[in-house]
Scaffold this motif. Structure first.
Motif, PDB file in Angstrom:
ATOM      1  N   ILE A  92       0.848  -1.185   0.000  1.00  0.00           N
ATOM      2  CA  ILE A  92       0.000   0.000   0.000  1.00  0.00           C
ATOM      3  C   ILE A  92       0.892   1.245   0.000  1.00  0.00           C
ATOM      4  CG2 ILE A  92      -1.843   1.245   1.194  1.00  0.00           C
ATOM      5  CD1 ILE A  92      -2.506  -1.407   2.636  1.00  0.00           C
ATOM      6  N   PRO A  93       1.119   1.874  -1.148  1.00  0.00           N
ATOM      7  CA  PRO A  93       1.911   3.113  -1.183  1.00  0.00           C
ATOM      8  C   PRO A  93       1.167   4.231  -0.442  1.00  0.00           C
ATOM      9  CG  PRO A  93       1.776   2.112  -3.360  1.00  0.00           C
ATOM     10  CD  PRO A  93       0.761   1.419  -2.499  1.00  0.00           C
ATOM     11  N   PHE A  94       1.887   4.977   0.419  1.00  0.00           N
ATOM     12  CA  PHE A  94       1.195   5.993   1.221  1.00  0.00           C
ATOM     13  C   PHE A  94       1.978   7.280   1.423  1.00  0.00           C
ATOM     14  CE2 PHE A  94       4.138   4.664   4.349  1.00  0.00           C
ATOM     15  CZ  PHE A  94       4.087   5.522   5.446  1.00  0.00           C
ATOM     16  N   PHE A  95       3.275   7.320   1.112  1.00  0.00           N
ATOM     17  CA  PHE A  95       4.101   8.467   1.497  1.00  0.00           C
ATOM     18  C   PHE A  95       5.252   8.624   0.518  1.00  0.00           C
ATOM     19  CE2 PHE A  95       7.668  10.241   4.081  1.00  0.00           C
ATOM     20  CZ  PHE A  95       7.070  11.408   4.538  1.00  0.00           C
ATOM     21  N   LEU A  96       5.528   9.868   0.138  1.00  0.00           N
ATOM     22  CA  LEU A  96       6.711  10.194  -0.656  1.00  0.00           C
ATOM     23  C   LEU A  96       7.390  11.402  -0.038  1.00  0.00           C
ATOM     24  CD1 LEU A  96       8.617  10.108  -3.165  1.00  0.00           C
ATOM     25  CD2 LEU A  96       6.967  11.628  -4.297  1.00  0.00           C
ATOM     26  N   CYS A  97       8.685  11.276   0.239  1.00  0.00           N
ATOM     27  CA  CYS A  97       9.496  12.424   0.656  1.00  0.00           C
ATOM     28  C   CYS A  97      10.353  12.847  -0.531  1.00  0.00           C
ATOM     29  CB  CYS A  97      10.381  12.085   1.851  1.00  0.00           C
ATOM     30  SG  CYS A  97      11.404  13.488   2.390  1.00  0.00           S
ATOM     31  N   ALA A  98       9.998  13.978  -1.133  1.00  0.00           N
ATOM     32  CA  ALA A  98      10.786  14.532  -2.237  1.00  0.00           C
ATOM     33  C   ALA A  98      11.737  15.589  -1.685  1.00  0.00           C
ATOM     34  CB  ALA A  98       9.857  15.142  -3.277  1.00  0.00           C
ATOM     35  N   SER A  99      12.835  15.800  -2.390  1.00  0.00           N
ATOM     36  CA  SER A  99      13.863  16.736  -1.935  1.00  0.00           C
ATOM     37  C   SER A  99      13.984  17.922  -2.882  1.00  0.00           C
ATOM     38  CB  SER A  99      15.224  16.032  -1.835  1.00  0.00           C
ATOM     39  OG  SER A  99      15.185  14.964  -0.920  1.00  0.00           O
ATOM     40  N   LEU A 100      14.021  19.103  -2.322  1.00  0.00           N
ATOM     41  CA  LEU A 100      14.390  20.303  -3.067  1.00  0.00           C
ATOM     42  C   LEU A 100      15.710  20.787  -2.483  1.00  0.00           C
ATOM     43  CD1 LEU A 100      10.989  22.227  -3.443  1.00  0.00           C
ATOM     44  CD2 LEU A 100      12.084  20.645  -5.034  1.00  0.00           C
ATOM     45  N   GLY A 101      16.812  20.383  -3.143  1.00  0.00           N
ATOM     46  CA  GLY A 101      18.147  20.681  -2.645  1.00  0.00           C
ATOM     47  C   GLY A 101      18.683  19.531  -1.825  1.00  0.00           C
TER      48      GLY A 101
END
Length: 521
Positions: free
Chosen positions: A235-244
């Motif tokens: 069950i995909p539930f979270f994404l932490c994307a990075s800016l820098g």
């Protein structure tokens, strides 16, 4: 210490701090001590009787300063900037003097209300959509946390609570732990180590996804991972994307990631710990396109906005998700104005909290938006100046685009040359830089860190590097008899779609090689 002594020694301490910062360039940036040095200088037990504070002041230079690496020296180029300024120091002084524990509005209304106002100020300064602000009386708003690492964990737990509640509402028979065992979160192979660590602490599977040749994560890779994991019952539930990102200051593609998160009901958290401060300059906001898809965003004014540690600001569109996840409300913490203003104890992991918005308020008022913009633009110009010096020398290559205040470079040829170069540089004690490894590519990082760094400081730092390079290349001639040919480094993406137990190119350490380069998160 009575009030008269406090006045006397308080003035002395302010003078000492002012002299320290004003003359910090003259100090050797790297400490010269060995582990255990202080044990030889201090007794085994605390004194039985109080000592005169003048004697304590004398021991600062004798005992403390020999073991300090001077992070605010213009010769310090490691990690990222560690914010500091005189207004911020004064804000911390007043916060310490007031000493309130602002876990609710009732305990000291000014503590809560100034935080509401200053986080709105900052949100507008960096161009956040209004849904992230308190001022529109919606469910969104900002809050000051201690670090971006804590914020990632906080948001991951809130996202976990949200998805578990949604699934249980549809499937009351399902056990909570059964649901958690199926959860999967995502981040990139360039993310800070705090992200997989948050998955470990939260007992959820965190998957690192491959980035492209610019070290950026895009929607194509995310969609493939989601489809594969759903097929396997996760069950995909979270994404932490990075800016820098911490290694190379790369930017994930929110414009392609965001719509996919919205389509699949995935909580998108954006970690802009370092680069977020730069969005106060309109010319850098192109890197945050797609931010409207995020549920949460964090940045660290204690990195690149002249605020002393700790001051990490997080914004959320719907604070009820935090309250639902962390609300434990015994009668002794309640008050008659509940619901009319935020009670920040529900927005964080600890209960207690300091009056950190004072230093944010002091600094933003003292510098103004224009002053902050000027400071950040100057750092970016100095990074470009250093990059030109490196490239004009001819012996170096730049391994990632220089976008803000960070330059990633290496000596052409075998990795051993850059490793020896770092040893030579650090042996001088004149400047401080660190290495990083990204996909087996070893390189050196020079970050513009101190507020008072000048063009002359950058040229002086380059001269240290240049002379150290001369020595390394001279030794190389002696050993090899000639230069080795330059090696073409393959930095094509690696397949890293797997559990957080896989090798962590950007978050582990390997001897003297530092992969995760952002300790003040």
């Amino acid at each position: 210490m009575d009030v008269n002594e406090f006045r006397k020694y308080g003035r002395e301490m302010v003078d000492y701090i002012a002299d320290y910062i004003e003359n910090i360039r003259e100090r050797t940036v790297v400490h010269g001590v060995q582990p255990g040095y202080m044990k030889e200088l201090l007794p085994d037990e605390a004194p039985q009787k109080g000592e005169n504070f003048s004697d304590i002041m004398k021991d600062i230079e004798k005992i403390i300063m020999p073991g300090i690496t001077h992070w605010h020296s213009p010769n310090f180029h490691g990690y990222f900037a560690a914010g500091n300024s005189f207004p911020s120091i004064l804000g911390d002084m007043l916060s310490d003097a007031i000493g309130c524990i602002g876990f609710s509005w009732a305990t000291s209304p000014a503590c809560t209300e100034l935080e509401v106002i200053t986080t709105d100020w900052l949100g507008r300064m960096i161009g956040l959509p209004k849904e992230f602000l308190h001022s529109d009386h919606g469910p969104g708003g900002g809050v000051i946390q201690s670090t971006a690492s804590e914020t990632v964990f906080l948001c991951m737990l809130a996202a976990r609570n949200k998805i578990v509640n949604q699934i249980k509402a549809k499937n009351p028979h399902m056990d909570e732990m059964e649901i958690i065992a199926k959860l999967v979160g995502y981040t990139s192979d360039q993310a800070n180590s705090s992200v997989p660590r948050s998955g470990m602490l939260g007992a959820v599977r965190m998957v690192k996804l491959q980035t492209d040749n610019t070290f950026s994560l895009n929607g194509v890779t995310l969609r493939e991972a989601i489809e594969e994991d759903k097929k396997n019952g996760f069950i995909p539930f979270f994404l932490c994307a990075s800016l820098g990102t911490t290694g190379t200051c790369a930017f994930d593609d929110l414009e392609t990631l965001g719509p996919i998160c919205k389509e699949h009901g995935i909580w998108l958290h954006v970690d802009a710990a370092y680069a977020g401060s730069a969005f106060v300059c309109p010319e850098f906001r192109k890197y945050m396109k797609g931010i409207e898809y995020a549920e949460t965003l964090s940045t660290n004014p204690h990195k690149w906005m002249l605020i002393a540690f700790d001051c990490s600001v997080m914004w959320i569109k719907n604070s009820s998700y935090l309250v639902d996840a962390f609300n434990v409300d015994p009668i002794y913490l309640r008050h008659e104005n509940e619901g009319r203003v935020p009670d920040y104890r529900h927005w964080q992991i600890p209960l207690g909290r300091r009056f950190r918005s004072l230093k944010l308020w002091f600094t933003l008022r003292a510098y103004g938006v224009e002053g902050i913009q000027q400071y950040i633009r100057r750092h970016c110009e100095l990074a470009k100046e250093f990059e030109r010096l490196i490239l004009d020398d001819g012996r170096f290559e730049v391994v990632a685009e220089t976008v803000m205040g960070l330059v990633c470079f290496k000596l052409k040829g075998d990795t051993i040359l850059s490793e020896k170069l770092l040893e030579e540089i650090m042996a001088t004690g004149k400047i401080y830089i660190i290495p990083a490894i990204v996909r087996d590519l070893y390189f050196l990082r020079l970050a513009i860190c101190a507020e008072r760094t000048t063009s002359e400081d950058i040229r002086r730092s380059f001269e240290v590097i240049k002379r150290a390079t001369d020595r390394v290349m001279s030794m190389h001639f002696v050993i090899e008899g000639k230069h080795k040919p330059t090696i073409d480094i393959d930095i094509s993406p690696l397949r890293l779609h797997g559990s957080c137990d896989e090798d962590e190119e950007t978050s582990g350490t390997n001897g003297n090689h530092i992969g995760d380069v952002s300790p003040l998160r």
